[in-house]
Scaffold this active site. Structure first.
Site, PDB file in Angstrom:
ATOM      1  CD  GLN A 143      -2.944  -1.172   2.276  1.00 30.29           C
ATOM      2  OE1 GLN A 143      -2.648  -1.823   3.266  1.00 30.29           O
ATOM      3  NE2 GLN A 143      -4.072  -0.495   2.194  1.00 30.29           N
TER       4      GLN A 143
ATOM      5  NE  ARG B 109       0.083  -4.976  11.710  1.00 29.95           N
ATOM      6  CZ  ARG B 109      -1.026  -5.178  11.001  1.00 29.95           C
ATOM      7  NH1 ARG B 109      -2.000  -4.289  11.015  1.00 29.95           N
ATOM      8  NH2 ARG B 109      -1.190  -6.270  10.299  1.00 29.95           N
TER       9      ARG B 109
ATOM     10  CG  HIS C 139      -0.945  -6.197   5.081  1.00 27.56           C
ATOM     11  ND1 HIS C 139      -1.031  -5.649   6.341  1.00 27.56           N
ATOM     12  CD2 HIS C 139      -2.063  -5.778   4.435  1.00 27.56           C
ATOM     13  CE1 HIS C 139      -2.135  -4.919   6.445  1.00 27.56           C
ATOM     14  NE2 HIS C 139      -2.779  -4.979   5.293  1.00 27.56           N
TER      15      HIS C 139
ATOM     16  CG  ASN D 201      -3.425  -7.651   7.926  1.00 28.62           C
ATOM     17  OD1 ASN D 201      -3.597  -7.238   9.078  1.00 28.62           O
ATOM     18  ND2 ASN D 201      -4.143  -7.198   6.898  1.00 28.62           N
ATOM     19  CD  GLU D 202      -7.812  -7.042   7.962  1.00 32.59           C
ATOM     20  OE1 GLU D 202      -8.169  -7.037   6.773  1.00 32.59           O
ATOM     21  OE2 GLU D 202      -8.041  -6.107   8.735  1.00 32.59           O
TER      22      GLU D 202
ATOM     23  CG  ASN E 261      -6.276  -5.583  11.830  1.00 29.42           C
ATOM     24  OD1 ASN E 261      -5.471  -5.362  12.739  1.00 29.42           O
ATOM     25  ND2 ASN E 261      -5.887  -6.040  10.641  1.00 29.42           N
TER      26      ASN E 261
ATOM     27  CE1 TYR F  47      -9.713   0.419   9.442  1.00 27.50           C
ATOM     28  CE2 TYR F  47      -9.439  -1.952   9.655  1.00 27.50           C
ATOM     29  CZ  TYR F  47      -8.911  -0.704   9.389  1.00 27.50           C
ATOM     30  OH  TYR F  47      -7.585  -0.573   9.073  1.00 27.50           O
TER      31      TYR F  47
ATOM     32  CD  GLU G 176      -5.043  -3.005   9.549  1.00 27.26           C
ATOM     33  OE1 GLU G 176      -6.140  -2.739   9.014  1.00 27.26           O
ATOM     34  OE2 GLU G 176      -4.213  -3.782   9.047  1.00 27.26           O
TER      35      GLU G 176
ATOM     36  CD1 TRP H  16      -5.917   1.980   7.402  1.00 34.83           C
ATOM     37  CD2 TRP H  16      -4.210   0.598   7.872  1.00 34.83           C
ATOM     38  NE1 TRP H  16      -5.343   1.608   6.213  1.00 34.83           N
ATOM     39  CE2 TRP H  16      -4.305   0.758   6.466  1.00 34.83           C
ATOM     40  CE3 TRP H  16      -3.199  -0.219   8.402  1.00 34.83           C
ATOM     41  CZ2 TRP H  16      -3.414   0.122   5.584  1.00 34.83           C
ATOM     42  CZ3 TRP H  16      -2.341  -0.850   7.518  1.00 34.83           C
ATOM     43  CH2 TRP H  16      -2.455  -0.675   6.125  1.00 34.83           C
TER      44      TRP H  16
ATOM     45  CD  GLU I  29      -8.452   0.809   2.009  1.00 38.35           C
ATOM     46  OE1 GLU I  29      -7.359   0.891   2.600  1.00 38.35           O
ATOM     47  OE2 GLU I  29      -9.319  -0.022   2.298  1.00 38.35           O
ATOM     48  CD1 TRP I  30      -6.592  -2.922   1.030  1.00 41.42           C
ATOM     49  CD2 TRP I  30      -5.059  -3.778  -0.352  1.00 41.42           C
ATOM     50  NE1 TRP I  30      -5.481  -3.259   1.776  1.00 41.42           N
ATOM     51  CE2 TRP I  30      -4.535  -3.786   0.951  1.00 41.42           C
ATOM     52  CE3 TRP I  30      -4.259  -4.275  -1.396  1.00 41.42           C
ATOM     53  CZ2 TRP I  30      -3.253  -4.252   1.255  1.00 41.42           C
ATOM     54  CZ3 TRP I  30      -2.983  -4.753  -1.094  1.00 41.42           C
ATOM     55  CH2 TRP I  30      -2.504  -4.734   0.213  1.00 41.42           C
TER      56      TRP I  30
HETATM   57  C1  PNW Z   1      -7.808  -3.875   6.252  1.00 43.97           C
HETATM   58  N1  PNW Z   1     -13.617  -4.734   3.610  1.00 43.97           N
HETATM   59  O1  PNW Z   1      -8.360  -4.474   5.137  1.00 43.97           O
HETATM   60  C2  PNW Z   1      -6.362  -4.010   5.908  1.00 43.97           C
HETATM   61  O2  PNW Z   1      -5.583  -4.709   6.824  1.00 43.97           O
HETATM   62  C3  PNW Z   1      -5.713  -2.754   5.438  1.00 43.97           C
HETATM   63  O3  PNW Z   1      -4.706  -3.100   4.538  1.00 43.97           O
HETATM   64  C4  PNW Z   1      -6.753  -1.819   4.840  1.00 43.97           C
HETATM   65  O4  PNW Z   1      -6.165  -0.702   4.258  1.00 43.97           O
HETATM   66  C5  PNW Z   1      -7.700  -1.455   5.956  1.00 43.97           C
HETATM   67  O5  PNW Z   1      -8.317  -2.608   6.488  1.00 43.97           O
HETATM   68  C6  PNW Z   1      -8.784  -0.472   5.572  1.00 43.97           C
HETATM   69  O6  PNW Z   1      -9.688  -1.038   4.660  1.00 43.97           O
HETATM   70  C7  PNW Z   1      -9.677  -4.485   4.812  1.00 43.97           C
HETATM   71  O7  PNW Z   1     -13.903  -4.479   2.405  1.00 43.97           O
HETATM   72  C8  PNW Z   1      -9.994  -4.339   3.478  1.00 43.97           C
HETATM   73  O8  PNW Z   1     -14.484  -5.071   4.445  1.00 43.97           O
HETATM   74  C9  PNW Z   1     -11.295  -4.412   3.086  1.00 43.97           C
HETATM   75  C10 PNW Z   1     -12.283  -4.636   4.033  1.00 43.97           C
HETATM   76  C11 PNW Z   1     -11.970  -4.781   5.382  1.00 43.97           C
HETATM   77  C12 PNW Z   1     -10.649  -4.709   5.760  1.00 43.97           C
END
Ligand code: PNW
Length: 470
Positions: free
Chosen positions: A16, A73, A118, A162-163, A305, A307, A373, A417, A424-425
């Site tokens: 990223q 991290r 990751h 990671n995740e 992590n 959110y 995160e 984070w 962002e993916w």
């Molecule tokens: C996490 N979703 O990933 C990651 O660990 C990070 O790399 C990322 O930037 C961060 O959360 C914020 O999105 C996710 O779509 C990516 O639900 C996508 C999702 C959740 C977590």
């Protein structure tokens, strides 16, 4: 207010932020391939340059110092260190890069927490079967041992993967993350299984070969929302909520912290759905064999992590084809009172973190927890005076304090984070999570502190070291 020596951190990941996707002998990863294919990422953006941290590491270090972080991290890129994923061919320039990062952090009194994986599998390994192949556990273990050997004299916190839940589901079921597969209802379970096997092998290697000398800690980072029943008096919603926990957090945390195997709820749901749909053959959720490493007990702390939160309603998710969604048989609903920040999936629910921490304490035997995160995204026009994000951080951090003081949860650290806006993916650069703003179209890629960064720095300086407000 906070335990003395509480870790105040921020997080990033290699793909990223680094860019330099072909620099100095780095091999391609599945994310390089995925974002070079049109239509996969917002605006067909790529990670080719990202924040160019490969060349601009000093700027990142300045940001870290401006925040006054005690911990940082980061993740190391497997394909930068081992271009084809195997230890036979080491890219020394990659080793040099991470050595410099680690040494600079330590020289500034910042402890590195290093994630080995990751989302960025070397493409060469994917071509050999990748996470679908059982061999990946040994290949990952070799890579992990290489990292422990090379960096473990200085790195004391390791995250293997990671995740795994997001990796498996978004990459192999939904197809919206690399490698973009949509093999519904089967492959994600297999991939998750191999991730657990890989993680456990690496933990055992650390435990038997490196721990005595290096004295560090190894875990894997789980992601979970806070889930609660839409109708708390409806028993179907209550069991659907249990399934949600089982299919996200439990999938990985239950084997590692409770039984060495998947939650019974999860296996039962998958097997009964298989039966209903006439899927014959063995369970789609694999079983651990005697040849597998022991999974139970392979985490030295609980890395979380967090959110957002969801209300859960039974049913609704069922369709007549095999899929994780039909296995889960539950629908996620947003409470209209929860504000949405930036990305549409991100409802702002700081108190959900306190509840989730309490749930973790009760379910997973009161582990030591690091929140690895947590963050708040911004979309649309850039707002440097991002008071909403600041409000989010300040209320989240106070929920963490309550979890520690009132609920007795053993929380040892908090990582925002992210250090800076980054790739962002699938959302590319359109979703910004940074404490520093980075504009990908700015030739200098300068880092500009958001208001939230300034406020986070104030909190850190207030509590750092003694844990008491100064
Ligand atoms: C996490 N979703 O990933 C990651 O660990 C990070 O790399 C990322 O930037 C961060 O959360 C914020 O999105 C996710 O779509 C990516 O639900 C996508 C999702 C959740 C977590």
């Amino acid at each position: 207010m906070f335990p003395p020596d509480f870790a105040w951190g921020a997080a990033t990941s290699a793909f990223q932020i680094e860019g330099g996707w072909q620099a100095d002998g780095k091999g391609p990863s599945i994310w390089d391939t995925f974002c070079h294919e049109k239509g996969n990422v917002f605006g067909d953006q790529t990670g080719d340059v990202a924040c160019n941290s490969y060349e601009l590491w000093e700027k990142d270090l300045e940001c870290i110092q401006q925040l006054g972080l005690t911990h940082y991290r980061l993740s190391v890129s497997w394909a930068r260190l081992l271009p084809d994923g195997m230890t036979q061919h080491v890219n020394q320039r990659g080793v040099q890069y991470y050595n410099r990062v680690i040494n600079d952090l330590l020289a500034c009194n910042v402890s590195p927490m290093v994630t080995l994986y990751h989302f960025d599998l070397p493409q060469a390994l994917h071509d050999l079967g990748g996470w679908k192949s059982p061999e990946i556990a040994t290949l990952f273990d070799n890579y992990a041992k290489f990292c422990f050997q090379t960096f473990g004299d200085r790195v004391k916190f390791w995250i293997t993967i990671n995740e795994p839940h997001i990796c498996a589901k978004l990459g192999y079921e939904d197809g919206i993350h690399a490698p973009g597969l949509k093999e519904k209802g089967t492959t994600a379970y297999l991939v998750g299984h191999n991730m657990l096997r890989a993680h456990a092998k690496a933990w055992h290697s650390y435990n038997s070969e490196y721990r005595a000398k290096q004295k560090g800690a190894v875990s894997l980072a789980f992601n979970s929302d806070w889930f609660e029943p839409l109708d708390p008096s409806c028993s179907a919603d209550i069991t659907a909520t249990e399934r949600e926990f089982a299919f996200t957090l439990g999938w990985f945390a239950w084997p590692v912290f409770v039984t060495g195997d998947y939650p019974e709820t999860m296996r039962f749901a998958i097997n009964s759905q298989s039966q209903k749909l006439g899927f014959d053959g063995t369970s789609r959720l694999p079983t651990f064999s005697d040849d597998d490493p022991f999974i139970l007990g392979t985490a030295d702390f609980f890395a979380l992590n967090y959110y957002t939160a969801r209300k859960v309603k039974a049913g609704g998710g069922v369709d007549q084809t095999l899929s994780m969604k039909s296995d889960l048989d539950a629908k996620e609903v947003l409470d209209p009172s929860w504000p949405i920040c930036g990305a549409p999936w991100l409802a702002v629910v700081p108190h959900g973190l306190r509840k989730l921490l309490r749930y973790i304490k009760d379910t997973f035997h009161n582990p030591m927890v690091y929140i690895t995160e947590n963050g708040f995204s911004q979309m649309g026009p850039v707002q440097i005076e991002d008071w909403e994000r600041w409000e989010f951080y300040s209320s989240t951090i106070s929920e963490v304090a309550k979890a520690i003081q009132e609920d007795g949860v053993n929380v040892r650290g908090y990582f925002a984070w992210s250090l800076m806006d980054n790739f962002e993916w699938a959302d590319g650069f359109s979703v910004r999570f940074g404490l520093f703003h980075v504009d990908p179209s700015d030739a200098e890629l300068s880092r500009t502190m958001y208001r939230s960064g300034r406020e986070y720095a104030r909190i850190i300086s207030k509590y750092k070291t003694s844990g008491q407000a100064k």
